[in-house]
Design a protein around this motif. Sequence first.
Motif, PDB file in Angstrom:
ATOM      1  N   TYR A  85       1.047  -1.179   0.106  1.00 20.14           N
ATOM      2  CA  TYR A  85      -0.010   0.026   0.040  1.00 20.14           C
ATOM      3  C   TYR A  85       0.745   1.221   0.103  1.00 20.14           C
ATOM      4  O   TYR A  85       1.394   1.523   1.120  1.00 20.14           O
ATOM      5  N   ASP A 108       4.181   1.064   2.145  1.00 21.05           N
ATOM      6  CA  ASP A 108       3.815  -0.243   3.164  1.00 21.05           C
ATOM      7  C   ASP A 108       3.790  -1.544   2.664  1.00 21.05           C
ATOM      8  O   ASP A 108       2.834  -1.829   1.858  1.00 21.05           O
ATOM      9  N   ALA A 142       2.800  -4.865   2.815  1.00 18.29           N
ATOM     10  CA  ALA A 142       1.854  -5.486   3.618  1.00 18.29           C
ATOM     11  C   ALA A 142       1.812  -7.075   3.376  1.00 18.29           C
ATOM     12  O   ALA A 142       1.311  -7.789   4.396  1.00 18.29           O
ATOM     13  N   PRO A 201      -2.119 -11.504  14.379  1.00 23.25           N
ATOM     14  CA  PRO A 201      -2.660 -10.529  15.087  1.00 23.25           C
ATOM     15  C   PRO A 201      -3.261  -9.457  14.159  1.00 23.25           C
ATOM     16  O   PRO A 201      -2.960  -9.521  12.792  1.00 23.25           O
ATOM     17  N   SER A 202      -4.075  -8.432  14.615  1.00 22.50           N
ATOM     18  CA  SER A 202      -4.488  -7.336  13.959  1.00 22.50           C
ATOM     19  C   SER A 202      -3.573  -6.648  13.187  1.00 22.50           C
ATOM     20  O   SER A 202      -2.163  -6.607  13.694  1.00 22.50           O
ATOM     21  N   GLY A 203      -3.720  -6.318  11.665  1.00 25.68           N
ATOM     22  CA  GLY A 203      -2.588  -5.624  11.078  1.00 25.68           C
ATOM     23  C   GLY A 203      -1.607  -6.469  10.247  1.00 25.68           C
ATOM     24  O   GLY A 203      -0.628  -6.004   9.663  1.00 25.68           O
ATOM     25  N   CYS A 204      -1.796  -7.772  10.443  1.00 29.64           N
ATOM     26  CA  CYS A 204      -0.675  -8.734   9.879  1.00 29.64           C
ATOM     27  C   CYS A 204      -0.826  -9.027   8.368  1.00 29.64           C
ATOM     28  O   CYS A 204       0.205  -9.728   7.729  1.00 29.64           O
ATOM     29  N   GLY A 205      -1.905  -8.596   7.876  1.00 33.62           N
ATOM     30  CA  GLY A 205      -2.326  -8.795   6.449  1.00 33.62           C
ATOM     31  C   GLY A 205      -3.216  -9.793   6.004  1.00 33.62           C
ATOM     32  O   GLY A 205      -3.477 -10.215   4.800  1.00 33.62           O
ATOM     33  N   LYS A 206      -4.085 -10.496   6.997  1.00 33.98           N
ATOM     34  CA  LYS A 206      -4.837 -11.524   6.857  1.00 33.98           C
ATOM     35  C   LYS A 206      -5.927 -11.084   5.619  1.00 33.98           C
ATOM     36  O   LYS A 206      -6.505 -11.757   4.646  1.00 33.98           O
ATOM     37  N   SER A 207      -6.523  -9.987   6.171  1.00 33.94           N
ATOM     38  CA  SER A 207      -7.802  -9.535   5.421  1.00 33.94           C
ATOM     39  C   SER A 207      -7.162  -9.216   3.688  1.00 33.94           C
ATOM     40  O   SER A 207      -7.761  -9.518   2.878  1.00 33.94           O
ATOM     41  N   THR A 208      -5.931  -8.355   3.835  1.00 34.23           N
ATOM     42  CA  THR A 208      -5.432  -8.149   2.497  1.00 34.23           C
ATOM     43  C   THR A 208      -5.134  -9.174   1.739  1.00 34.23           C
ATOM     44  O   THR A 208      -5.554  -9.348   0.448  1.00 34.23           O
ATOM     45  N   ILE A 240      -8.090  -0.427  -4.534  1.00 31.04           N
ATOM     46  CA  ILE A 240      -7.450   0.572  -3.723  1.00 31.04           C
ATOM     47  C   ILE A 240      -6.315   1.198  -4.669  1.00 31.04           C
ATOM     48  O   ILE A 240      -5.272   0.511  -4.985  1.00 31.04           O
TER      49      ILE A 240
HETATM   50  P1  ADP Z   1      -5.503  -7.785   9.208  1.00 27.59           P
HETATM   51  O1  ADP Z   1      -6.772  -8.225   8.212  1.00 27.59           O
HETATM   52  O2  ADP Z   1      -4.459  -8.910   9.647  1.00 27.59           O
HETATM   53  O3  ADP Z   1      -6.053  -7.017  10.375  1.00 27.59           O
HETATM   54  P2  ADP Z   1      -5.056  -6.156   6.979  1.00 27.59           P
HETATM   55  O4  ADP Z   1      -4.715  -6.731   6.005  1.00 27.59           O
HETATM   56  O5  ADP Z   1      -6.222  -5.248   6.997  1.00 27.59           O
HETATM   57  O6  ADP Z   1      -4.512  -6.757   8.274  1.00 27.59           O
HETATM   58  O7  ADP Z   1      -3.704  -4.983   6.948  1.00 27.59           O
HETATM   59  C1  ADP Z   1      -2.430  -5.014   6.892  1.00 27.59           C
HETATM   60  C2  ADP Z   1      -1.575  -3.890   6.626  1.00 27.59           C
HETATM   61  O8  ADP Z   1      -1.922  -3.224   5.469  1.00 27.59           O
HETATM   62  C3  ADP Z   1      -1.720  -2.908   7.943  1.00 27.59           C
HETATM   63  O9  ADP Z   1      -0.482  -2.330   8.014  1.00 27.59           O
HETATM   64  C4  ADP Z   1      -2.829  -1.992   7.477  1.00 27.59           C
HETATM   65  O10 ADP Z   1      -2.679  -0.500   8.148  1.00 27.59           O
HETATM   66  C5  ADP Z   1      -2.407  -1.591   5.814  1.00 27.59           C
HETATM   67  N1  ADP Z   1      -3.636  -1.368   4.951  1.00 27.59           N
HETATM   68  C6  ADP Z   1      -4.709  -2.136   5.093  1.00 27.59           C
HETATM   69  N2  ADP Z   1      -5.848  -1.858   4.178  1.00 27.59           N
HETATM   70  C7  ADP Z   1      -5.055  -0.675   3.738  1.00 27.59           C
HETATM   71  C8  ADP Z   1      -5.714   0.519   2.918  1.00 27.59           C
HETATM   72  N3  ADP Z   1      -6.681   0.691   2.299  1.00 27.59           N
HETATM   73  N4  ADP Z   1      -4.828   1.350   2.814  1.00 27.59           N
HETATM   74  C9  ADP Z   1      -3.432   1.446   3.226  1.00 27.59           C
HETATM   75  N5  ADP Z   1      -2.909   0.606   4.084  1.00 27.59           N
HETATM   76  C10 ADP Z   1      -3.886  -0.436   4.315  1.00 27.59           C
END
Ligand code: ADP
Length: 275
Positions: A38, A41, A43, A62-69, A81
Amino acid sequence: MVELVAERKQMVSFSTQAKSAVVTKKPIFQTRDLNLWYGEDHALKSINLELHENEVTAIIGPSGCGKSTFIKTLNRMVELIPVVRISGDIVYREKNILDKSYKVEDLRTHVGMVFQKPNPFPKSIYENIAYGPKIHGIRNKKFLDEIVEKSLRGAAIWDEVKDRLHENAYGLSGGQQQRICIARCLAIEPDVILMDEPTSALDPISTLKIEELVQELKKDFSIIIVTHNMQQAARISDKTAFFLNGEVIEFDETNKIFSNPSDKRTEDYITGRFG
Ligand code: ADP
């Protein structure tokens, strides 16, 4: 950890018979050196995973580790995005979906997604389910009726809604709305269902219903589920990938991950030392 393993053993004993009939499972998704940024960043860092059909794969970490991405790269939703840049390959059923020639509309007919917060359309229950098939050109009322019933049955909600199909889906409870969203997904006859924390907004009884449903659905579909709930991952998944800071630290049979993880960081996470 002991409780997780005991709970897991119970689940495994009831699903072993069904599983033993399956000899080899084909890969559905293979990611090769998958990286995602991103902006600056980084990710997702060199993700190499092979996910198999008719299995439930849990993505934990843990939160922010890239699962959802990660799961949003599997249906190419993440590329909506603007700052996103991706490198590497994602092979779905032997085709690289990151190739320019691969049509995202085709991908979406094979790969459905269910989100954290139930998001039915502000339409009737019937129209929520018929929407996808209609977009794909199905107009025959009898055929649509059949699809609606089959999908609602598949999502274990037919009996609760069969007498109110033309009422607005917003009138249903959160747990029912989430099963409507799963039914909406089934109506397009997907191959894979991605679930991004599908029960985190639900009460325990609705959560249990969705977990039981996932066990049923894996007979016909492949399921990849992001969950921050480790008990849930231990209960319902066949394989688990542990993500940390955008990397896959460990990917293995769920039983192994929760009873005898290979990496100290996995053990620390599942025993609650961080996260
Ligand atoms: P998780 O699902 O594990 O909580 P995410 O996949 O949401 O993690 O996020 C992984 C990393 O990517 C984090 O550092 C988050 O801040 C960043 N991130 C997620 N979505 C966006 C976005 N739309 N724009 C910029 N950074 C993003």
